[in-house]
Design a protein around this motif. Structure first.
Motif, PDB file in Angstrom:
ATOM      1  N   VAL A 132       0.852  -1.187   0.000  1.00 17.06           N
ATOM      2  CA  VAL A 132       0.000   0.000   0.000  1.00 17.06           C
ATOM      3  C   VAL A 132       0.889   1.238   0.000  1.00 17.06           C
ATOM      4  CG1 VAL A 132      -1.859   1.250   1.134  1.00 17.06           C
ATOM      5  CG2 VAL A 132      -1.761  -1.249   1.302  1.00 17.06           C
ATOM      6  N   VAL A 133       0.681   2.093  -0.985  1.00 17.81           N
ATOM      7  CA  VAL A 133       1.468   3.312  -1.145  1.00 17.81           C
ATOM      8  C   VAL A 133       0.577   4.506  -0.839  1.00 17.81           C
ATOM      9  CG1 VAL A 133       2.804   4.736  -2.743  1.00 17.81           C
ATOM     10  CG2 VAL A 133       2.884   2.234  -2.927  1.00 17.81           C
ATOM     11  N   ALA A 134       0.998   5.350   0.091  1.00 15.83           N
ATOM     12  CA  ALA A 134       0.286   6.594   0.382  1.00 15.83           C
ATOM     13  C   ALA A 134       0.921   7.712  -0.423  1.00 15.83           C
ATOM     14  CB  ALA A 134       0.349   6.919   1.867  1.00 15.83           C
TER      15      ALA A 134
ATOM     16  N   ARG B 276       5.252   5.560   2.180  1.00 17.74           N
ATOM     17  CA  ARG B 276       4.679   6.899   2.209  1.00 17.74           C
ATOM     18  C   ARG B 276       5.528   7.806   1.329  1.00 17.74           C
ATOM     19  NH1 ARG B 276       4.388   4.328   6.589  1.00 17.74           N
ATOM     20  NH2 ARG B 276       6.538   4.821   7.131  1.00 17.74           N
ATOM     21  N   VAL B 277       4.881   8.371   0.323  1.00 21.64           N
ATOM     22  CA  VAL B 277       5.570   9.216  -0.642  1.00 21.64           C
ATOM     23  C   VAL B 277       4.950  10.605  -0.596  1.00 21.64           C
ATOM     24  CG1 VAL B 277       6.232   9.484  -3.050  1.00 21.64           C
ATOM     25  CG2 VAL B 277       5.961   7.200  -2.093  1.00 21.64           C
ATOM     26  N   ALA B 278       5.780  11.619  -0.475  1.00 22.50           N
ATOM     27  CA  ALA B 278       5.297  12.992  -0.381  1.00 22.50           C
ATOM     28  C   ALA B 278       5.613  13.760  -1.657  1.00 22.50           C
ATOM     29  CB  ALA B 278       5.940  13.699   0.811  1.00 22.50           C
ATOM     30  N   THR B 279       4.779  14.743  -1.959  1.00 16.53           N
ATOM     31  CA  THR B 279       5.137  15.749  -2.949  1.00 16.53           C
ATOM     32  C   THR B 279       5.765  16.925  -2.207  1.00 16.53           C
ATOM     33  OG1 THR B 279       3.097  17.055  -2.860  1.00 16.53           O
ATOM     34  CG2 THR B 279       3.082  15.069  -4.264  1.00 16.53           C
ATOM     35  N   PRO B 280       6.391  17.854  -2.910  1.00 13.16           N
ATOM     36  CA  PRO B 280       6.949  19.027  -2.215  1.00 13.16           C
ATOM     37  C   PRO B 280       5.904  19.836  -1.450  1.00 13.16           C
ATOM     38  CG  PRO B 280       7.896  18.819  -4.408  1.00 13.16           C
ATOM     39  CD  PRO B 280       6.790  17.818  -4.332  1.00 13.16           C
ATOM     40  N   ALA B 281       4.620  19.677  -1.805  1.00 10.87           N
ATOM     41  CA  ALA B 281       3.552  20.427  -1.135  1.00 10.87           C
ATOM     42  C   ALA B 281       3.054  19.751   0.136  1.00 10.87           C
ATOM     43  CB  ALA B 281       2.373  20.626  -2.097  1.00 10.87           C
ATOM     44  N   ALA B 282       3.547  18.578   0.452  1.00 10.89           N
ATOM     45  CA  ALA B 282       3.044  17.823   1.598  1.00 10.89           C
ATOM     46  C   ALA B 282       3.475  18.458   2.919  1.00 10.89           C
ATOM     47  CB  ALA B 282       3.536  16.386   1.534  1.00 10.89           C
ATOM     48  N   THR B 283       2.549  18.459   3.870  1.00 14.04           N
ATOM     49  CA  THR B 283       2.845  18.818   5.254  1.00 14.04           C
ATOM     50  C   THR B 283       2.115  17.818   6.147  1.00 14.04           C
ATOM     51  OG1 THR B 283       0.982  20.368   5.417  1.00 14.04           O
ATOM     52  CG2 THR B 283       3.123  21.273   4.762  1.00 14.04           C
TER      53      THR B 283
ATOM     54  N   GLU C 290      11.516  17.711   6.104  1.00 12.61           N
ATOM     55  CA  GLU C 290      11.731  17.244   7.472  1.00 12.61           C
ATOM     56  C   GLU C 290      11.119  15.861   7.675  1.00 12.61           C
ATOM     57  OE1 GLU C 290      11.417  18.649  12.154  1.00 12.61           O
ATOM     58  OE2 GLU C 290      10.561  19.928  10.584  1.00 12.61           O
ATOM     59  N   ALA C 291       9.967  15.634   7.048  1.00  8.58           N
ATOM     60  CA  ALA C 291       9.348  14.310   7.133  1.00  8.58           C
ATOM     61  C   ALA C 291      10.262  13.249   6.534  1.00  8.58           C
ATOM     62  CB  ALA C 291       8.000  14.318   6.416  1.00  8.58           C
ATOM     63  N   LEU C 292      10.940  13.576   5.443  1.00  8.96           N
ATOM     64  CA  LEU C 292      11.891  12.644   4.832  1.00  8.96           C
ATOM     65  C   LEU C 292      13.075  12.402   5.750  1.00  8.96           C
ATOM     66  CD1 LEU C 292      12.816  11.038   2.293  1.00  8.96           C
ATOM     67  CD2 LEU C 292      13.908  13.167   1.513  1.00  8.96           C
ATOM     68  N   GLU C 293      13.573  13.457   6.372  1.00 10.87           N
ATOM     69  CA  GLU C 293      14.731  13.350   7.249  1.00 10.87           C
ATOM     70  C   GLU C 293      14.471  12.427   8.434  1.00 10.87           C
ATOM     71  OE1 GLU C 293      17.530  16.288  10.010  1.00 10.87           O
ATOM     72  OE2 GLU C 293      16.202  17.145   8.504  1.00 10.87           O
ATOM     73  N   MET C 294      13.257  12.467   8.995  1.00 12.01           N
ATOM     74  CA  MET C 294      12.960  11.638  10.162  1.00 12.01           C
ATOM     75  C   MET C 294      12.384  10.276   9.797  1.00 12.01           C
ATOM     76  SD  MET C 294       9.547  13.288  11.935  1.00 12.01           S
ATOM     77  CE  MET C 294      10.371  14.831  12.283  1.00 12.01           C
TER      78      MET C 294
ATOM     79  N   LEU D 225       9.517   9.725   8.213  1.00  9.50           N
ATOM     80  CA  LEU D 225       8.062   9.710   8.162  1.00  9.50           C
ATOM     81  C   LEU D 225       7.570   9.439   6.743  1.00  9.50           C
ATOM     82  CD1 LEU D 225       5.512  10.043   9.831  1.00  9.50           C
ATOM     83  CD2 LEU D 225       5.738  12.526   9.598  1.00  9.50           C
ATOM     84  N   VAL D 226       8.328   9.889   5.749  1.00  7.98           N
ATOM     85  CA  VAL D 226       8.102   9.514   4.348  1.00  7.98           C
ATOM     86  C   VAL D 226       9.412   8.983   3.794  1.00  7.98           C
ATOM     87  CG1 VAL D 226       6.284  11.238   4.048  1.00  7.98           C
ATOM     88  CG2 VAL D 226       8.629  11.801   3.386  1.00  7.98           C
ATOM     89  N   SER D 227       9.334   8.228   2.710  1.00 12.29           N
ATOM     90  CA  SER D 227      10.547   7.624   2.153  1.00 12.29           C
ATOM     91  C   SER D 227      11.059   8.334   0.899  1.00 12.29           C
ATOM     92  CB  SER D 227      10.303   6.144   1.823  1.00 12.29           C
ATOM     93  OG  SER D 227       9.265   6.009   0.876  1.00 12.29           O
ATOM     94  N   ARG D 228      10.193   9.116   0.246  1.00 13.24           N
ATOM     95  CA  ARG D 228      10.610   9.841  -0.947  1.00 13.24           C
ATOM     96  C   ARG D 228       9.807  11.130  -1.079  1.00 13.24           C
ATOM     97  NH1 ARG D 228      10.831   5.652  -6.097  1.00 13.24           N
ATOM     98  NH2 ARG D 228      10.835   3.699  -4.919  1.00 13.24           N
ATOM     99  N   ILE D 229      10.382  12.072  -1.823  1.00 12.48           N
ATOM    100  CA  ILE D 229       9.672  13.269  -2.262  1.00 12.48           C
ATOM    101  C   ILE D 229       9.705  13.261  -3.782  1.00 12.48           C
ATOM    102  CG2 ILE D 229       9.555  15.783  -2.219  1.00 12.48           C
ATOM    103  CD1 ILE D 229      11.110  15.701   0.426  1.00 12.48           C
ATOM    104  N   VAL D 230       8.543  13.223  -4.397  1.00  9.68           N
ATOM    105  CA  VAL D 230       8.460  13.155  -5.858  1.00  9.68           C
ATOM    106  C   VAL D 230       7.346  14.090  -6.329  1.00  9.68           C
ATOM    107  CG1 VAL D 230       9.293  10.771  -5.959  1.00  9.68           C
ATOM    108  CG2 VAL D 230       6.841  11.214  -5.802  1.00  9.68           C
ATOM    109  N   GLY D 231       7.391  14.412  -7.598  1.00  6.94           N
ATOM    110  CA  GLY D 231       6.349  15.262  -8.149  1.00  6.94           C
ATOM    111  C   GLY D 231       5.023  14.549  -8.281  1.00  6.94           C
TER     112      GLY D 231
END
Length: 230
Positions: free
Chosen positions: A91-93, A113-120, A163-167, A169-175
């Motif tokens: 499951v990918v968030a 867990r994958v974040a975009t640059p807009a994620a908070t 910061e989420a990537l650093e700790m 909380l997410v594993s990647r930041i992608v568009g």
């Protein structure tokens, strides 16, 4: 409120209540649990519509609950998180925009867990005299460590994607987080399911190693060296 569709080789589960930042009601939680309980694909992609991932519980619902109803509502959320965590596949968030409270907890139940640059992301319940009760008090320290979990939960502060990537909380930041779901779905379905069950195994080390060898043997029996992606 919840849409479930198939795209290529993976299922997309969409939180579709953008006017409320995809906040979840009782019915929304039940529908979300059903979406995972009835899915069969090796990969599921969970995301929200509009400008948010998920604001968590609908606070208008929570404000009208008595003690017994509040406990039942928390149990509904826990059922959803368990359905996500126990899903027989990856499951990918895809976190694009804010994830708050229960929204963070749903993401924590996902495998990737994958974040975009807009994620908070933020556990904002403490400011309201509440806290996330959908399994987050167990999953958050397991993922980011007790110190970070206490910092996030007790302060209620918001962290950005970096910061989420650093700790962790997410594993990647992608568009576009769907690219990660597609990347995983391109792999062998049996191997995906096996790897999840092995990595999520919490048995003692000897038992894990035995199960690992048995699982590898099962996959090896159907292995064809001429059928590879390169």
């Amino acid at each position: 409120m919840i849409r479930s569709t198939v795209e290529d080789d993976y299922r997309i589960v969409t939180l579709d209540r953008p006017d409320r930042r995809n906040a979840l009601t009782r019915d929304g939680l039940d529908d979300l649990a059903e979406a995972f309980e009835t899915a069969t694909e090796p990969v599921v992609y969970l995301h929200g519509t509009g400008d948010a991932f998920c604001a968590g519980a609908d606070l208008d619902v929570v404000s009208d609950l008595d003690g017994d109803e509040a406990a039942a509502f928390a149990e509904r959320g826990q059922k959803v998180a368990t359905a996500i965590a126990d899903y027989d596949g990856a499951v990918v968030a895809g976190i694009d925009g804010p994830a708050r409270g229960g929204g963070v907890e749903l993401a924590l139940a996902c495998d990737v867990r994958v974040a975009t640059p807009a994620a908070t992301l933020a556990e904002t319940g403490v400011a309201l005299g509440l806290f996330g009760a959908w399994g987050g008090t167990a999953r958050l320290p397991a993922i980011v460590g007790e110190g970070n979990a206490l910092d996030l939960s007790l302060s209620g502060r918001t962290v950005d994607a970096e910061e989420a990537l650093e700790m962790g909380l997410v594993s990647r930041i992608v568009g576009d987080p769907t690219t990660v779901a597609a990347e995983i779905a391109a792999n062998d379905p049996a191997a995906i399911r096996t790897l999840k069950s092995r990595i999520r195994d919490r048995a003692d080390s000897d038992t894990q190693e035995r199960r690992e060898a048995d699982a590898f043997a099962t996959l090896a029996e159907s292995f064809d060296p001429t059928d590879r992606n390169g």
